[in-house]
Design a protein around this motif. Structure first.
Motif, mmCIF file in Angstrom:
data_model
loop_
_atom_site.group_PDB
_atom_site.id
_atom_site.type_symbol
_atom_site.label_atom_id
_atom_site.label_comp_id
_atom_site.label_asym_id
_atom_site.label_seq_id
_atom_site.Cartn_x
_atom_site.Cartn_y
_atom_site.Cartn_z
ATOM 1 N N GLU A 3 -2.437 -18.873 -0.959
ATOM 2 C CA GLU A 3 -2.617 -19.757 -2.108
ATOM 3 C C GLU A 3 -2.778 -21.170 -1.565
ATOM 4 N N ASP A 4 -3.932 -21.750 -1.764
ATOM 5 C CA ASP A 4 -4.246 -23.095 -1.262
ATOM 6 C C ASP A 4 -4.040 -23.191 0.250
ATOM 7 N N GLY A 5 -4.440 -22.165 0.965
ATOM 8 C CA GLY A 5 -4.346 -22.142 2.422
ATOM 9 C C GLY A 5 -2.957 -21.872 2.966
ATOM 10 N N VAL A 6 -1.993 -21.576 2.107
ATOM 11 C CA VAL A 6 -0.616 -21.312 2.526
ATOM 12 C C VAL A 6 -0.260 -19.868 2.155
ATOM 13 N N MET A 7 0.385 -19.163 3.106
ATOM 14 C CA MET A 7 0.824 -17.793 2.832
ATOM 15 C C MET A 7 2.034 -17.828 1.889
ATOM 16 N N VAL A 8 1.914 -17.140 0.761
ATOM 17 C CA VAL A 8 2.979 -17.086 -0.233
ATOM 18 C C VAL A 8 3.389 -15.632 -0.412
ATOM 19 N N GLN A 9 4.697 -15.403 -0.484
ATOM 20 C CA GLN A 9 5.209 -14.049 -0.665
ATOM 21 C C GLN A 9 5.941 -13.934 -1.994
ATOM 22 N N TYR A 10 5.757 -12.778 -2.620
ATOM 23 C CA TYR A 10 6.423 -12.467 -3.875
ATOM 24 C C TYR A 10 7.198 -11.170 -3.695
ATOM 25 N N GLU A 11 8.387 -11.097 -4.275
ATOM 26 C CA GLU A 11 9.142 -9.853 -4.344
ATOM 27 C C GLU A 11 9.154 -9.401 -5.798
ATOM 28 N N PHE A 12 9.066 -8.099 -6.005
ATOM 29 C CA PHE A 12 9.091 -7.581 -7.369
ATOM 30 C C PHE A 12 10.064 -6.422 -7.480
ATOM 31 N N THR A 13 10.514 -6.197 -8.694
ATOM 32 C CA THR A 13 11.335 -5.046 -9.051
ATOM 33 C C THR A 13 10.602 -4.329 -10.169
ATOM 34 N N ALA A 14 10.386 -3.019 -9.988
ATOM 35 C CA ALA A 14 9.644 -2.240 -10.986
ATOM 36 C C ALA A 14 10.455 -1.020 -11.405
ATOM 37 N N ASP A 15 10.373 -0.664 -12.675
ATOM 38 C CA ASP A 15 11.055 0.509 -13.203
ATOM 39 C C ASP A 15 10.451 1.771 -12.603
ATOM 40 N N ALA A 16 11.293 2.677 -12.101
ATOM 41 C CA ALA A 16 10.803 3.888 -11.442
ATOM 42 C C ALA A 16 10.285 4.927 -12.426
ATOM 43 N N PHE A 17 10.693 4.853 -13.684
ATOM 44 C CA PHE A 17 10.256 5.827 -14.682
ATOM 45 C C PHE A 17 8.918 5.445 -15.311
ATOM 46 N N THR A 18 8.699 4.151 -15.557
ATOM 47 C CA THR A 18 7.482 3.714 -16.247
ATOM 48 C C THR A 18 6.526 2.927 -15.356
ATOM 49 N N GLY A 19 7.025 2.369 -14.255
ATOM 50 C CA GLY A 19 6.206 1.531 -13.389
ATOM 51 C C GLY A 19 6.114 0.096 -13.869
ATOM 52 N N THR A 20 6.798 -0.231 -14.948
ATOM 53 C CA THR A 20 6.771 -1.581 -15.499
ATOM 54 C C THR A 20 7.477 -2.559 -14.569
ATOM 55 N N VAL A 21 6.836 -3.690 -14.319
ATOM 56 C CA VAL A 21 7.449 -4.718 -13.480
ATOM 57 C C VAL A 21 8.533 -5.410 -14.290
ATOM 58 N N ILE A 22 9.746 -5.392 -13.760
ATOM 59 C CA ILE A 22 10.890 -5.984 -14.445
ATOM 60 C C ILE A 22 11.077 -7.434 -14.039
ATOM 61 N N ASP A 23 10.839 -7.718 -12.756
ATOM 62 C CA ASP A 23 11.080 -9.076 -12.248
ATOM 63 C C ASP A 23 10.133 -9.359 -11.095
ATOM 64 N N VAL A 24 9.670 -10.605 -11.017
ATOM 65 C CA VAL A 24 8.857 -11.089 -9.891
ATOM 66 C C VAL A 24 9.439 -12.420 -9.452
ATOM 67 N N LYS A 25 9.686 -12.548 -8.143
ATOM 68 C CA LYS A 25 10.214 -13.796 -7.590
ATOM 69 C C LYS A 25 9.297 -14.289 -6.478
ATOM 70 N N ARG A 26 9.036 -15.573 -6.484
ATOM 71 C CA ARG A 26 8.278 -16.187 -5.403
ATOM 72 C C ARG A 26 9.281 -16.584 -4.318
ATOM 73 N N ILE A 27 9.012 -16.139 -3.087
ATOM 74 C CA ILE A 27 9.896 -16.418 -1.960
ATOM 75 C C ILE A 27 9.524 -17.772 -1.374
ATOM 76 N N LYS A 28 10.495 -18.657 -1.248
ATOM 77 C CA LYS A 28 10.240 -19.969 -0.682
ATOM 78 C C LYS A 28 10.175 -19.865 0.835
ATOM 79 N N GLU A 29 9.267 -20.606 1.421
ATOM 80 C CA GLU A 29 9.118 -20.570 2.873
ATOM 81 C C GLU A 29 9.524 -21.859 3.491
#
Length: 113
Positions: A87-113
């Protein structure tokens, strides 16, 4: 006349047996569908598809072990994973949590570097 009674009992028993088999088959199928979880690879592909709508992805990962999640009265099993992209020449990482039964993403967090 005796043969007709025996045939009638046989038909009645056969009808009951077939009916019980159909009912138990439907019940076990419904129970299995309720308890079945999605494959971790399928969940990761769905999350990647959502991120690809906003731009290219550099890498991704997912844990295959399901983790229990409890939020208030809701109990579920989840997969944890991550996405990395430029993103804008910088590597950005995201962590997510998804429901195992439906696949719905419950939470997304941007990891600070």
């Amino acid at each position: 006349m005796n043969e007709e009674n025996e045939l009638s009992y046989f038909k009645g028993g056969l009808a009951i047996g077939v009916s019980l088999g159909i009912i138990s088959g439907i019940a076990s199928t419904l129970w299995y569908q309720k308890k079945r979880t999605l494959d971790a690879d399928l969940v990761l592909e769905n999350v990647k598809d959502a991120f690809l709508k906003e731009g290219p992805i550099e890498g991704s990962w997912i844990e295959f072990e399901k983790k229990p999640l409890r939020k208030f009265a809701v109990h579920s099993k989840t997969y944890n994973g991550g996405i990395s992209r430029l993103e804008d020449g910088v590597m950005v990482q995201y962590e997510f949590t998804a429901d195992a039964f439906t696949g719905t993403v419950i939470d997304v967090k941007r990891i600070k570097e």
